[in-house]
Motif scaffolding. Structure first.
Motif, PDB file in Angstrom:
ATOM      1  N   GLY A  92      53.892  28.923  46.340  1.00 18.53           N
ATOM      2  CA  GLY A  92      52.594  28.264  46.310  1.00 18.53           C
ATOM      3  C   GLY A  92      52.581  27.096  45.336  1.00 18.53           C
ATOM      4  N   ARG A  93      53.175  27.282  44.171  1.00 19.85           N
ATOM      5  CA  ARG A  93      53.232  26.207  43.185  1.00 19.85           C
ATOM      6  C   ARG A  93      54.052  25.036  43.713  1.00 19.85           C
ATOM      7  N   ARG A  94      55.173  25.303  44.347  1.00 22.70           N
ATOM      8  CA  ARG A  94      56.013  24.226  44.872  1.00 22.70           C
ATOM      9  C   ARG A  94      55.287  23.439  45.959  1.00 22.70           C
ATOM     10  N   LEU A  95      54.577  24.126  46.813  1.00 18.73           N
ATOM     11  CA  LEU A  95      53.810  23.439  47.849  1.00 18.73           C
ATOM     12  C   LEU A  95      52.743  22.543  47.224  1.00 18.73           C
ATOM     13  N   MET A  96      52.026  23.076  46.236  1.00 20.45           N
ATOM     14  CA  MET A  96      50.976  22.296  45.582  1.00 20.45           C
ATOM     15  C   MET A  96      51.560  21.086  44.863  1.00 20.45           C
ATOM     16  N   GLU A  97      52.649  21.266  44.152  1.00 16.57           N
ATOM     17  CA  GLU A  97      53.261  20.145  43.432  1.00 16.57           C
ATOM     18  C   GLU A  97      53.732  19.063  44.396  1.00 16.57           C
ATOM     19  N   ALA A  98      54.230  19.473  45.556  1.00 14.36           N
ATOM     20  CA  ALA A  98      54.669  18.493  46.551  1.00 14.36           C
ATOM     21  C   ALA A  98      53.489  17.657  47.046  1.00 14.36           C
ATOM     22  N   LEU A  99      52.371  18.315  47.334  1.00  8.89           N
ATOM     23  CA  LEU A  99      51.212  17.584  47.830  1.00  8.89           C
ATOM     24  C   LEU A  99      50.581  16.725  46.741  1.00  8.89           C
ATOM     25  N   TYR A 120      45.881  27.082  40.269  1.00  6.43           N
ATOM     26  CA  TYR A 120      45.250  25.772  40.243  1.00  6.43           C
ATOM     27  C   TYR A 120      44.877  25.359  38.822  1.00  6.43           C
ATOM     28  N   ARG A 121      44.456  26.316  38.013  1.00  8.67           N
ATOM     29  CA  ARG A 121      44.158  25.994  36.615  1.00  8.67           C
ATOM     30  C   ARG A 121      45.415  25.514  35.898  1.00  8.67           C
ATOM     31  N   LYS A 122      46.533  26.170  36.143  1.00  9.32           N
ATOM     32  CA  LYS A 122      47.792  25.769  35.509  1.00  9.32           C
ATOM     33  C   LYS A 122      48.213  24.364  35.933  1.00  9.32           C
ATOM     34  N   GLY A 262      31.199  35.351  51.533  1.00 13.41           N
ATOM     35  CA  GLY A 262      32.332  34.922  50.722  1.00 13.41           C
ATOM     36  C   GLY A 262      31.932  33.837  49.748  1.00 13.41           C
ATOM     37  N   ARG A 263      32.801  33.611  48.768  1.00 19.72           N
ATOM     38  CA  ARG A 263      32.548  32.594  47.742  1.00 19.72           C
ATOM     39  C   ARG A 263      33.883  32.016  47.293  1.00 19.72           C
ATOM     40  N   VAL A 264      33.959  30.695  47.186  1.00 24.09           N
ATOM     41  CA  VAL A 264      35.137  30.021  46.653  1.00 24.09           C
ATOM     42  C   VAL A 264      34.697  29.081  45.545  1.00 24.09           C
ATOM     43  N   VAL A 265      35.634  28.731  44.676  1.00 26.18           N
ATOM     44  CA  VAL A 265      35.345  27.877  43.522  1.00 26.18           C
ATOM     45  C   VAL A 265      35.807  26.462  43.822  1.00 26.18           C
ATOM     46  N   THR A 266      34.916  25.498  43.662  1.00 29.02           N
ATOM     47  CA  THR A 266      35.253  24.096  43.848  1.00 29.02           C
ATOM     48  C   THR A 266      35.934  23.575  42.587  1.00 29.02           C
ATOM     49  N   MET A 267      37.080  22.889  42.769  1.00 30.46           N
ATOM     50  CA  MET A 267      37.856  22.394  41.639  1.00 30.46           C
ATOM     51  C   MET A 267      38.283  20.956  41.905  1.00 30.46           C
ATOM     52  N   VAL A 268      38.547  20.225  40.817  1.00 31.93           N
ATOM     53  CA  VAL A 268      38.979  18.837  40.947  1.00 31.93           C
ATOM     54  C   VAL A 268      40.125  18.574  39.983  1.00 31.93           C
ATOM     55  N   HIS A 269      41.042  17.735  40.424  1.00 33.15           N
ATOM     56  CA  HIS A 269      42.174  17.265  39.613  1.00 33.15           C
ATOM     57  C   HIS A 269      41.982  15.770  39.481  1.00 33.15           C
ATOM     58  N   GLY A 270      41.504  15.318  38.322  1.00 35.05           N
ATOM     59  CA  GLY A 270      41.162  13.922  38.138  1.00 35.05           C
ATOM     60  C   GLY A 270      39.658  13.760  38.027  1.00 35.05           C
ATOM     61  N   PRO A 271      39.176  12.519  38.047  1.00 38.93           N
ATOM     62  CA  PRO A 271      37.730  12.279  37.916  1.00 38.93           C
ATOM     63  C   PRO A 271      36.943  12.869  39.084  1.00 38.93           C
ATOM     64  N   VAL A 272      35.745  13.355  38.790  1.00 45.14           N
ATOM     65  CA  VAL A 272      34.858  13.847  39.845  1.00 45.14           C
ATOM     66  C   VAL A 272      34.290  12.647  40.599  1.00 45.14           C
ATOM     67  N   PRO A 273      34.367  12.620  41.940  1.00 43.73           N
ATOM     68  CA  PRO A 273      33.799  11.503  42.695  1.00 43.73           C
ATOM     69  C   PRO A 273      32.320  11.306  42.378  1.00 43.73           C
TER      70      PRO A 273
END
Length: 290
Positions: A92-99, A120-122, A262-273
Protein backbone atom coordinates in the motif's frame (compact mmCIF):
# COMPACT_ATOMS: atom_id res chain seq x y z
CA UNK A 1 9.62 -15.01 4.06
CA UNK A 2 7.88 -11.61 4.10
CA UNK A 3 11.06 -9.97 2.79
CA UNK A 4 11.20 -12.38 -0.16
CA UNK A 5 7.58 -11.69 -1.07
CA UNK A 6 8.11 -7.94 -0.78
CA UNK A 7 10.95 -8.14 -3.28
CA UNK A 8 8.76 -10.19 -5.61
CA UNK A 9 5.98 -7.57 -5.68
CA UNK A 10 6.41 -5.23 -8.65
CA UNK A 11 4.50 -2.09 -9.63
CA UNK A 12 3.36 -1.15 -13.11
CA UNK A 13 0.77 1.08 -14.72
CA UNK A 14 -2.81 -0.16 -14.67
CA UNK A 15 -4.35 -1.06 -18.02
CA UNK A 16 -7.93 -1.93 -19.02
CA UNK A 17 -6.90 -5.59 -19.01
CA UNK A 18 -6.42 -5.31 -15.23
CA UNK A 19 -9.97 -4.20 -14.54
CA UNK A 20 -11.59 -7.64 -14.01
CA UNK A 21 -9.01 -8.48 -11.35
CA UNK A 22 -9.30 -5.00 -9.83
CA UNK A 23 -13.05 -5.49 -9.68
CA UNK A 24 -12.52 -8.80 -7.89
CA UNK A 25 -10.32 -7.04 -5.32
CA UNK A 26 -12.98 -4.41 -4.63
CA UNK A 27 -15.62 -7.11 -4.24
CA UNK A 28 -13.32 -8.95 -1.84
CA UNK A 29 -13.12 -5.70 0.16
CA UNK A 30 -16.94 -5.54 0.07
CA UNK A 31 -16.95 -2.34 -1.98
CA UNK A 32 -19.99 -1.99 -4.28
CA UNK A 33 -18.28 -0.84 -7.49
CA UNK A 34 -19.41 -2.42 -10.75
CA UNK A 35 -16.95 -3.20 -13.53
CA UNK A 36 -18.52 -0.23 -15.36
CA UNK A 37 -17.59 2.03 -12.43
CA UNK A 38 -13.98 0.83 -12.62
CA UNK A 39 -13.93 1.43 -16.39
CA UNK A 40 -15.13 5.00 -15.93
CA UNK A 41 -12.62 5.77 -13.18
CA UNK A 42 -9.64 4.41 -15.11
CA UNK A 43 -10.70 6.27 -18.25
CA UNK A 44 -10.67 9.52 -16.26
CA UNK A 45 -7.36 8.96 -14.48
CA UNK A 46 -4.23 6.88 -14.09
CA UNK A 47 -3.53 3.84 -11.96
CA UNK A 48 -0.83 1.61 -10.58
CA UNK A 49 -1.10 -2.09 -9.77
CA UNK A 50 1.08 -4.29 -7.59
CA UNK A 51 1.80 -7.70 -9.10
CA UNK A 52 3.09 -10.93 -7.55
CA UNK A 53 3.63 -13.94 -9.84
CA UNK A 54 1.59 -12.27 -12.63
CA UNK A 55 -1.34 -11.74 -10.25
CA UNK A 56 -2.60 -8.25 -9.41
CA UNK A 57 -2.68 -7.96 -5.60
CA UNK A 58 -3.04 -4.19 -5.20
CA UNK A 59 -4.49 -1.15 -6.94
CA UNK A 60 -4.46 2.63 -6.63
CA UNK A 61 -5.84 5.35 -8.90
CA UNK A 62 -5.28 9.09 -9.20
CA UNK A 63 -7.15 11.84 -10.98
CA UNK A 64 -5.74 15.27 -11.91
CA UNK A 65 -7.90 18.40 -11.81
CA UNK A 66 -6.66 21.50 -13.60
CA UNK A 67 -3.78 21.99 -15.99
CA UNK A 68 -0.21 21.97 -14.72
CA UNK A 69 -0.21 25.75 -15.14
CA UNK A 70 -3.37 26.22 -13.04
CA UNK A 71 -2.45 27.77 -9.65
CA UNK A 72 -5.26 25.70 -8.12
CA UNK A 73 -4.16 22.41 -9.71
CA UNK A 74 -5.09 19.44 -7.55
CA UNK A 75 -5.58 15.69 -7.59
CA UNK A 76 -7.40 12.97 -5.74
CA UNK A 77 -6.31 9.43 -4.94
CA UNK A 78 -8.64 6.50 -4.42
CA UNK A 79 -9.39 2.83 -4.98
CA UNK A 80 -6.33 1.95 -2.88
CA UNK A 81 -6.82 -1.78 -2.29
CA UNK A 82 -4.41 -4.53 -1.28
CA UNK A 83 -5.52 -8.15 -1.26
CA UNK A 84 -5.77 -9.53 2.31
CA UNK A 85 -3.25 -12.22 1.34
CA UNK A 86 -0.67 -9.53 0.46
CA UNK A 87 -1.21 -7.08 3.31
CA UNK A 88 1.58 -6.24 5.73
CA UNK A 89 4.21 -6.24 2.98
CA UNK A 90 4.43 -2.50 2.34
CA UNK A 91 2.50 -2.70 -0.93
CA UNK A 92 0.00 0.00 0.00
CA UNK A 93 2.80 2.42 0.84
CA UNK A 94 4.61 1.69 -2.44
CA UNK A 95 1.46 2.28 -4.45
CA UNK A 96 0.80 5.57 -2.65
CA UNK A 97 4.39 6.78 -3.08
CA UNK A 98 4.24 5.98 -6.79
CA UNK A 99 1.07 8.02 -7.26
CA UNK A 100 2.28 10.92 -5.12
CA UNK A 101 5.33 11.07 -7.35
CA UNK A 102 3.10 11.31 -10.42
CA UNK A 103 1.09 14.25 -9.03
CA UNK A 104 3.95 16.08 -7.30
CA UNK A 105 3.30 19.81 -7.01
CA UNK A 106 -0.46 19.40 -6.67
CA UNK A 107 -2.68 19.46 -3.61
CA UNK A 108 -3.75 15.84 -3.20
CA UNK A 109 -6.94 14.75 -1.45
CA UNK A 110 -8.33 11.38 -0.46
CA UNK A 111 -11.03 9.88 1.73
CA UNK A 112 -9.48 7.41 4.14
CA UNK A 113 -10.96 4.33 5.74
CA UNK A 114 -10.03 3.63 9.35
CA UNK A 115 -7.56 0.99 8.15
CA UNK A 116 -5.77 3.41 5.84
CA UNK A 117 -5.41 6.33 8.28
CA UNK A 118 -2.03 5.32 9.82
CA UNK A 119 -0.36 4.99 6.42
CA UNK A 120 -1.72 8.26 5.08
CA UNK A 121 -0.64 10.14 8.19
CA UNK A 122 2.89 8.77 7.79
CA UNK A 123 2.90 9.99 4.19
CA UNK A 124 2.10 13.55 5.29
CA UNK A 125 -1.66 13.70 4.81
CA UNK A 126 -3.62 15.72 7.39
CA UNK A 127 -7.28 15.44 8.32
CA UNK A 128 -9.65 18.16 7.15
CA UNK A 129 -13.10 16.67 7.75
CA UNK A 130 -15.18 13.56 7.20
CA UNK A 131 -17.66 12.09 4.74
CA UNK A 132 -20.64 10.01 5.83
CA UNK A 133 -22.26 7.50 3.50
CA UNK A 134 -26.05 7.25 3.37
CA UNK A 135 -27.88 4.63 1.38
CA UNK A 136 -31.25 2.97 1.17
CA UNK A 137 -34.62 3.31 -0.52
CA UNK A 138 -36.83 6.31 0.17
CA UNK A 139 -40.48 5.44 -0.37
CA UNK A 140 -42.18 8.68 0.73
CA UNK A 141 -40.32 11.90 0.02
CA UNK A 142 -42.19 15.12 0.82
CA UNK A 143 -42.30 17.73 -1.89
CA UNK A 144 -39.47 20.17 -1.28
CA UNK A 145 -40.49 23.52 0.15
CA UNK A 146 -38.97 26.01 -2.26
CA UNK A 147 -38.30 29.56 -1.16
CA UNK A 148 -39.83 32.42 -3.20
CA UNK A 149 -38.10 32.76 -6.55
CA UNK A 150 -36.53 29.30 -6.31
CA UNK A 151 -36.97 26.62 -8.99
CA UNK A 152 -35.57 23.17 -9.85
CA UNK A 153 -35.39 22.67 -13.61
CA UNK A 154 -33.79 20.11 -15.96
CA UNK A 155 -30.25 20.73 -17.12
CA UNK A 156 -30.11 22.33 -20.54
CA UNK A 157 -27.73 21.95 -23.44
CA UNK A 158 -26.20 25.36 -22.67
CA UNK A 159 -25.57 24.71 -18.97
CA UNK A 160 -22.08 23.19 -19.28
CA UNK A 161 -20.14 26.36 -18.47
CA UNK A 162 -22.40 27.03 -15.50
CA UNK A 163 -21.85 23.51 -14.15
CA UNK A 164 -18.10 23.92 -14.50
CA UNK A 165 -18.16 27.25 -12.65
CA UNK A 166 -20.36 26.00 -9.82
CA UNK A 167 -18.27 22.85 -9.35
CA UNK A 168 -15.04 24.85 -9.24
CA UNK A 169 -16.50 27.27 -6.70
CA UNK A 170 -17.65 24.42 -4.47
CA UNK A 171 -14.47 22.30 -4.64
CA UNK A 172 -11.69 24.76 -5.43
CA UNK A 173 -10.73 22.54 -8.37
CA UNK A 174 -11.31 22.51 -12.13
CA UNK A 175 -13.76 19.62 -12.50
CA UNK A 176 -14.65 20.35 -16.13
CA UNK A 177 -13.24 17.14 -17.63
CA UNK A 178 -14.91 15.02 -14.96
CA UNK A 179 -18.30 16.63 -15.48
CA UNK A 180 -18.01 16.41 -19.27
CA UNK A 181 -17.40 12.66 -18.88
CA UNK A 182 -20.24 11.83 -16.48
CA UNK A 183 -23.02 14.24 -17.50
CA UNK A 184 -23.88 12.39 -20.76
CA UNK A 185 -24.61 9.21 -18.79
CA UNK A 186 -26.50 10.97 -16.01
CA UNK A 187 -29.70 12.87 -15.43
CA UNK A 188 -29.34 16.37 -14.06
CA UNK A 189 -31.26 19.28 -12.58
CA UNK A 190 -30.33 22.89 -11.91
CA UNK A 191 -31.36 24.99 -8.91
CA UNK A 192 -32.14 28.61 -9.77
CA UNK A 193 -33.01 31.59 -7.61
CA UNK A 194 -34.56 34.56 -9.38
CA UNK A 195 -33.63 32.76 -12.62
CA UNK A 196 -29.92 32.66 -11.70
CA UNK A 197 -28.30 29.18 -11.50
CA UNK A 198 -26.99 28.55 -7.97
CA UNK A 199 -26.69 24.75 -7.77
CA UNK A 200 -27.12 21.41 -9.50
CA UNK A 201 -27.47 17.68 -8.84
CA UNK A 202 -26.73 14.63 -10.98
CA UNK A 203 -28.38 11.22 -10.73
CA UNK A 204 -26.73 8.14 -12.24
CA UNK A 205 -26.11 4.41 -11.95
CA UNK A 206 -23.43 3.38 -9.49
CA UNK A 207 -22.70 0.34 -7.37
CA UNK A 208 -25.79 -1.44 -6.07
CA UNK A 209 -28.23 1.09 -7.45
CA UNK A 210 -28.06 4.84 -8.06
CA UNK A 211 -25.97 7.71 -6.79
CA UNK A 212 -27.16 11.26 -6.18
CA UNK A 213 -24.06 13.34 -6.74
CA UNK A 214 -22.37 15.58 -7.17
CA UNK A 215 -24.77 17.96 -5.46
CA UNK A 216 -23.74 21.63 -5.32
CA UNK A 217 -25.91 24.26 -3.64
CA UNK A 218 -25.63 27.55 -1.76
CA UNK A 219 -27.10 26.11 1.46
CA UNK A 220 -28.72 23.05 3.02
CA UNK A 221 -32.20 24.16 1.92
CA UNK A 222 -31.12 24.27 -1.70
CA UNK A 223 -29.39 20.91 -1.39
CA UNK A 224 -32.55 19.34 0.06
CA UNK A 225 -34.61 20.71 -2.84
CA UNK A 226 -32.23 19.12 -5.36
CA UNK A 227 -31.93 15.79 -3.54
CA UNK A 228 -35.69 15.61 -2.94
CA UNK A 229 -36.25 15.90 -6.68
CA UNK A 230 -34.23 12.75 -7.38
CA UNK A 231 -35.37 10.70 -4.40
CA UNK A 232 -39.01 11.66 -4.94
CA UNK A 233 -38.99 10.84 -8.65
CA UNK A 234 -37.27 7.49 -7.97
CA UNK A 235 -39.23 6.32 -4.94
CA UNK A 236 -38.22 2.83 -3.82
CA UNK A 237 -34.95 2.82 -5.79
CA UNK A 238 -31.76 2.01 -3.89
CA UNK A 239 -29.82 5.28 -3.72
CA UNK A 240 -26.54 6.41 -2.20
CA UNK A 241 -25.16 9.79 -1.17
CA UNK A 242 -21.71 10.58 0.27
CA UNK A 243 -22.12 13.83 2.17
CA UNK A 244 -19.76 15.98 4.24
CA UNK A 245 -20.31 15.33 7.93
CA UNK A 246 -20.85 19.05 8.57
CA UNK A 247 -23.40 19.48 5.77
CA UNK A 248 -26.44 19.50 8.09
CA UNK A 249 -28.42 17.09 5.92
CA UNK A 250 -27.53 13.71 7.48
CA UNK A 251 -30.39 13.68 9.97
CA UNK A 252 -32.80 14.63 7.18
CA UNK A 253 -31.55 11.77 5.00
CA UNK A 254 -32.03 9.35 7.91
CA UNK A 255 -35.63 10.52 8.27
CA UNK A 256 -36.22 9.87 4.56
CA UNK A 257 -35.05 6.25 4.88
CA UNK A 258 -31.38 6.52 3.92
CA UNK A 259 -29.45 5.58 7.08
CA UNK A 260 -25.80 6.34 7.62
CA UNK A 261 -23.83 3.16 6.91
CA UNK A 262 -20.22 4.35 6.84
CA UNK A 263 -17.75 7.14 7.52
CA UNK A 264 -14.39 8.06 5.98
CA UNK A 265 -11.90 10.78 6.89
CA UNK A 266 -11.09 13.49 4.36
CA UNK A 267 -7.35 14.22 4.16
CA UNK A 268 -5.09 16.51 2.15
CA UNK A 269 -1.41 16.46 1.22
CA UNK A 270 -0.45 20.07 0.55
CA UNK A 271 -2.56 23.23 0.71
CA UNK A 272 -6.32 22.87 1.11
CA UNK A 273 -8.07 24.04 -2.10
CA UNK A 274 -9.74 27.42 -1.70
CA UNK A 275 -13.52 27.25 -2.13
CA UNK A 276 -16.25 29.86 -2.44
CA UNK A 277 -18.14 30.06 0.89
CA UNK A 278 -21.38 30.86 -0.97
CA UNK A 279 -21.30 27.57 -2.91
CA UNK A 280 -20.94 24.20 -1.18
CA UNK A 281 -20.53 20.56 -2.16
CA UNK A 282 -23.29 18.56 -0.45
CA UNK A 283 -22.76 15.15 -2.08
CA UNK A 284 -19.66 13.74 -3.76
CA UNK A 285 -19.24 12.34 -7.25
CA UNK A 286 -17.78 9.26 -5.52
CA UNK A 287 -15.63 8.87 -2.42
CA UNK A 288 -12.61 8.22 -4.64
CA UNK A 289 -13.13 11.11 -7.05
CA UNK A 290 -14.29 13.56 -4.39
Amino acid sequence: MATDIRVMATLRRMTPADLPTAHDLSREAKWPHRIEDWEMMLALGDGQVAVIDDTVVGTALTWRFGADTDPAKAATIGMVIVSPAAQGMGIGRRLMEALLGEVAGRSVMLNATEEGLPLYRKLGFVETGAIVQHQGAAFAVPVAELIPGERVRPLGAKDDDTLHALARAATGMDRSALLDAIVPGAQGVMLTRENEPVGFALFRRFGRGYLVGPVVAPDAGGAKALISHWLGSNAGAFCRLDVPEDSDISEWLEELGLPQVGRVVTMVHGPVPVTDPTTRLFSLTTQALG
